[in-house]
Design an enzyme around this catalytic site. Structure first.
Site, PDB file in Angstrom:
ATOM      1  N   ASP A  19       0.830  -1.213   0.000  1.00 34.21           N
ATOM      2  CA  ASP A  19       0.000   0.000   0.000  1.00 34.21           C
ATOM      3  C   ASP A  19       0.862   1.259   0.000  1.00 34.21           C
ATOM      4  O   ASP A  19       1.946   1.267   0.581  1.00 34.21           O
ATOM      5  CB  ASP A  19      -0.889  -0.026   1.259  1.00 34.21           C
ATOM      6  CG  ASP A  19      -2.057   0.920   1.157  1.00 34.21           C
ATOM      7  OD1 ASP A  19      -2.295   1.489   0.072  1.00 34.21           O
ATOM      8  OD2 ASP A  19      -2.745   1.098   2.182  1.00 34.21           O
ATOM      9  N   HIS A  36       2.820   2.894  -9.014  1.00 39.11           N
ATOM     10  CA  HIS A  36       2.645   1.440  -9.182  1.00 39.11           C
ATOM     11  C   HIS A  36       3.879   0.818  -9.840  1.00 39.11           C
ATOM     12  O   HIS A  36       4.286  -0.283  -9.494  1.00 39.11           O
ATOM     13  CB  HIS A  36       1.397   1.144 -10.019  1.00 39.11           C
ATOM     14  CG  HIS A  36       0.127   1.534  -9.319  1.00 39.11           C
ATOM     15  ND1 HIS A  36      -0.111   1.254  -7.998  1.00 39.11           N
ATOM     16  CD2 HIS A  36      -0.974   2.212  -9.759  1.00 39.11           C
ATOM     17  CE1 HIS A  36      -1.293   1.723  -7.652  1.00 39.11           C
ATOM     18  NE2 HIS A  36      -1.835   2.316  -8.698  1.00 39.11           N
ATOM     19  N   GLU A  66     -12.161  -4.996  -5.101  1.00 38.80           N
ATOM     20  CA  GLU A  66     -12.684  -3.624  -5.050  1.00 38.80           C
ATOM     21  C   GLU A  66     -11.883  -2.663  -5.941  1.00 38.80           C
ATOM     22  O   GLU A  66     -12.344  -1.555  -6.243  1.00 38.80           O
ATOM     23  CB  GLU A  66     -12.665  -3.084  -3.603  1.00 38.80           C
ATOM     24  CG  GLU A  66     -13.710  -3.701  -2.674  1.00 38.80           C
ATOM     25  CD  GLU A  66     -13.396  -5.152  -2.299  1.00 38.80           C
ATOM     26  OE1 GLU A  66     -12.208  -5.478  -2.089  1.00 38.80           O
ATOM     27  OE2 GLU A  66     -14.344  -5.968  -2.240  1.00 38.80           O
ATOM     28  N   TRP A  68     -11.335  -2.560  -8.986  1.00 35.68           N
ATOM     29  CA  TRP A  68     -11.920  -2.244 -10.301  1.00 35.68           C
ATOM     30  C   TRP A  68     -12.575  -0.869 -10.280  1.00 35.68           C
ATOM     31  O   TRP A  68     -12.856  -0.284 -11.329  1.00 35.68           O
ATOM     32  CB  TRP A  68     -12.965  -3.291 -10.708  1.00 35.68           C
ATOM     33  CG  TRP A  68     -12.405  -4.670 -10.859  1.00 35.68           C
ATOM     34  CD1 TRP A  68     -12.552  -5.696  -9.970  1.00 35.68           C
ATOM     35  CD2 TRP A  68     -11.615  -5.180 -11.940  1.00 35.68           C
ATOM     36  NE1 TRP A  68     -11.898  -6.822 -10.436  1.00 35.68           N
ATOM     37  CE2 TRP A  68     -11.316  -6.536 -11.648  1.00 35.68           C
ATOM     38  CE3 TRP A  68     -11.130  -4.641 -13.130  1.00 35.68           C
ATOM     39  CZ2 TRP A  68     -10.553  -7.336 -12.496  1.00 35.68           C
ATOM     40  CZ3 TRP A  68     -10.378  -5.447 -13.969  1.00 35.68           C
ATOM     41  CH2 TRP A  68     -10.095  -6.774 -13.648  1.00 35.68           C
ATOM     42  N   LEU A 129      10.922 -20.262  -2.559  1.00 34.18           N
ATOM     43  CA  LEU A 129       9.741 -19.513  -2.107  1.00 34.18           C
ATOM     44  C   LEU A 129       8.494 -19.832  -2.944  1.00 34.18           C
ATOM     45  O   LEU A 129       8.562 -19.863  -4.173  1.00 34.18           O
ATOM     46  CB  LEU A 129      10.069 -18.012  -2.226  1.00 34.18           C
ATOM     47  CG  LEU A 129       8.939 -17.034  -1.939  1.00 34.18           C
ATOM     48  CD1 LEU A 129       8.588 -17.027  -0.460  1.00 34.18           C
ATOM     49  CD2 LEU A 129       9.333 -15.621  -2.383  1.00 34.18           C
TER      50      LEU A 129
HETATM   51  C1  FPP Z   1      -2.277   0.035  -3.218  1.00 29.03           C
HETATM   52  O1  FPP Z   1      -1.664   1.317  -3.148  1.00 29.03           O
HETATM   53  C2  FPP Z   1      -1.640  -0.701  -4.285  1.00 29.03           C
HETATM   54  C3  FPP Z   1      -2.281  -1.317  -5.316  1.00 29.03           C
HETATM   55  C4  FPP Z   1      -3.745  -1.321  -5.487  1.00 29.03           C
HETATM   56  C5  FPP Z   1      -1.520  -2.004  -6.366  1.00 29.03           C
HETATM   57  C6  FPP Z   1      -0.410  -2.902  -5.922  1.00 29.03           C
HETATM   58  C7  FPP Z   1       0.452  -3.128  -7.082  1.00 29.03           C
HETATM   59  C8  FPP Z   1       1.802  -3.087  -7.119  1.00 29.03           C
HETATM   60  C9  FPP Z   1       2.653  -2.961  -5.930  1.00 29.03           C
HETATM   61  C10 FPP Z   1       2.540  -3.132  -8.399  1.00 29.03           C
HETATM   62  C11 FPP Z   1       2.602  -4.328  -9.220  1.00 29.03           C
HETATM   63  C12 FPP Z   1       2.569  -5.662  -8.599  1.00 29.03           C
HETATM   64  C13 FPP Z   1       2.920  -6.777  -9.270  1.00 29.03           C
HETATM   65  C14 FPP Z   1       2.521  -8.091  -8.719  1.00 29.03           C
HETATM   66  C15 FPP Z   1       3.696  -6.752 -10.514  1.00 29.03           C
HETATM   67  P1  FPP Z   1      -2.516   2.597  -3.501  1.00 29.03           P
HETATM   68  O2  FPP Z   1      -2.392   2.869  -4.944  1.00 29.03           O
HETATM   69  O3  FPP Z   1      -3.915   2.430  -3.000  1.00 29.03           O
HETATM   70  O4  FPP Z   1      -1.774   3.700  -2.692  1.00 29.03           O
HETATM   71  P2  FPP Z   1      -2.446   4.966  -1.987  1.00 29.03           P
HETATM   72  O5  FPP Z   1      -3.227   4.446  -0.816  1.00 29.03           O
HETATM   73  O6  FPP Z   1      -1.252   5.754  -1.570  1.00 29.03           O
HETATM   74  O7  FPP Z   1      -3.280   5.671  -3.005  1.00 29.03           O
END
Ligand code: FPP
Length: 244
Positions: A19, A36, A66, A68, A129
């Site tokens: 997150d 990301h 969620e 999406w 792993l």
């Molecule tokens: C939540 O942070 C993160 C996500 C919904 C996406 C997680 C994806 C990755 C770490 C990248 C790719 C992963 C793989 C498996 C290749 P947020 O965007 O909600 O952060 P915020 O709360 O600061 O807005």
């Protein structure tokens, strides 16, 4: 910092809620998608580190049922990152990482489902792993699907209602055959489970950290492992005499 933890002090299964990508990008005046991208690079680094530390199972929350609801641009960019990640499966095999994609695959394109299957088969022989990447995953949805599968068996006369045990439920989850989650790590200063591994984390220890996911390096992982090693896990039992 060199970690001096004994194998018995390590969690067998870690769940990570990745997150803070959006906030990381905002702090730098960048689009969320840049967060990301940075998060994906860190994710790969941390998985290699988990393998080197001797962790057996890691489940990462990459896309929830969620998620999406995010803008089409952001969803698209995330799908591209997942596709790229799975494309490179042979590299993770070299790191001895076996990949499982968990979650409901129904909404994904046939091309993406084929990539998921290829990524799993390309890494199936790895013995280090076990990495579960949760895509379109929700704990409540997982349990609902498990209940439906069990109900079908009852309907078909293959199972009596009184024969349903906790093991029956476990065997019908995406994580069937894997150990329960010992440690949940959530960076970015949020203190929620957000529908992640709600069954598997019943006795998990939680470590919340303020670092945003793209800044979460091997040092932060080692810090979380050190905190976990000091926790006194009782699984509902009495405190042992020597710890009172
Ligand atoms: C939540 O942070 C993160 C996500 C919904 C996406 C997680 C994806 C990755 C770490 C990248 C790719 C992963 C793989 C498996 C290749 P947020 O965007 O909600 O952060 P915020 O709360 O600061 O807005």
């Amino acid at each position: 910092m060199k970690q001096q933890l004994l194998p018995s002090q390590l969690p067998q299964h870690i769940g990570i809620i990745m997150d803070g990508n959006g906030r990381w990008a905002k702090l730098r005046g960048l689009p969320r998608t840049a967060g990301h991208k940075a998060g994906a690079a860190i994710f790969k680094k941390i998985m290699t580190h988990c393998g080197e530390r001797g962790i057996k199972y890691v489940t990462v929350y990459a896309f929830s049922t969620e998620n999406w609801k995010r803008s089409p641009d952001e969803v698209h960019a995330l799908m591209d990152l997942f596709m790229q990640y799975m494309e490179d499966a042979k590299n993770y095999y070299k790191d001895n990482i076996q990949i499982h994609i968990i979650g409901d695959r129904t909404p994904f394109s046939p091309e993406m489902v084929a990539r998921m299957e290829a990524c799993e088969s390309d890494t199936a022989a790895a013995t280090g792993l076990h990495l579960n990447v949760a895509l379109n995953y929700g704990g409540q949805h997982e349990l609902t699907q498990a209940m439906q599968k069990i109900a079908q068996k009852v309907k078909a006369g293959e199972l009596a209602p009184e024969e349903i045990t906790e093991e029956t439920i476990e065997q019908n989850l995406y994580t069937a055959g894997m150990p329960p989650v010992d440690l949940i790590i959530r960076p970015s200063g949020e203190y929620r489970l957000s529908n992640f591994m709600i069954w598997q984390a019943a006795y998990a220890e939680y470590v919340f950290m303020d670092t945003l996911w793209p800044d979460f390096g091997p040092k932060e992982l080692d810090k979380a492992l050190a905190v976990y090693a000091k926790r006194n896990r009782r699984f509902g039992a009495e405190e042992p005499e020597d710890k009172k």
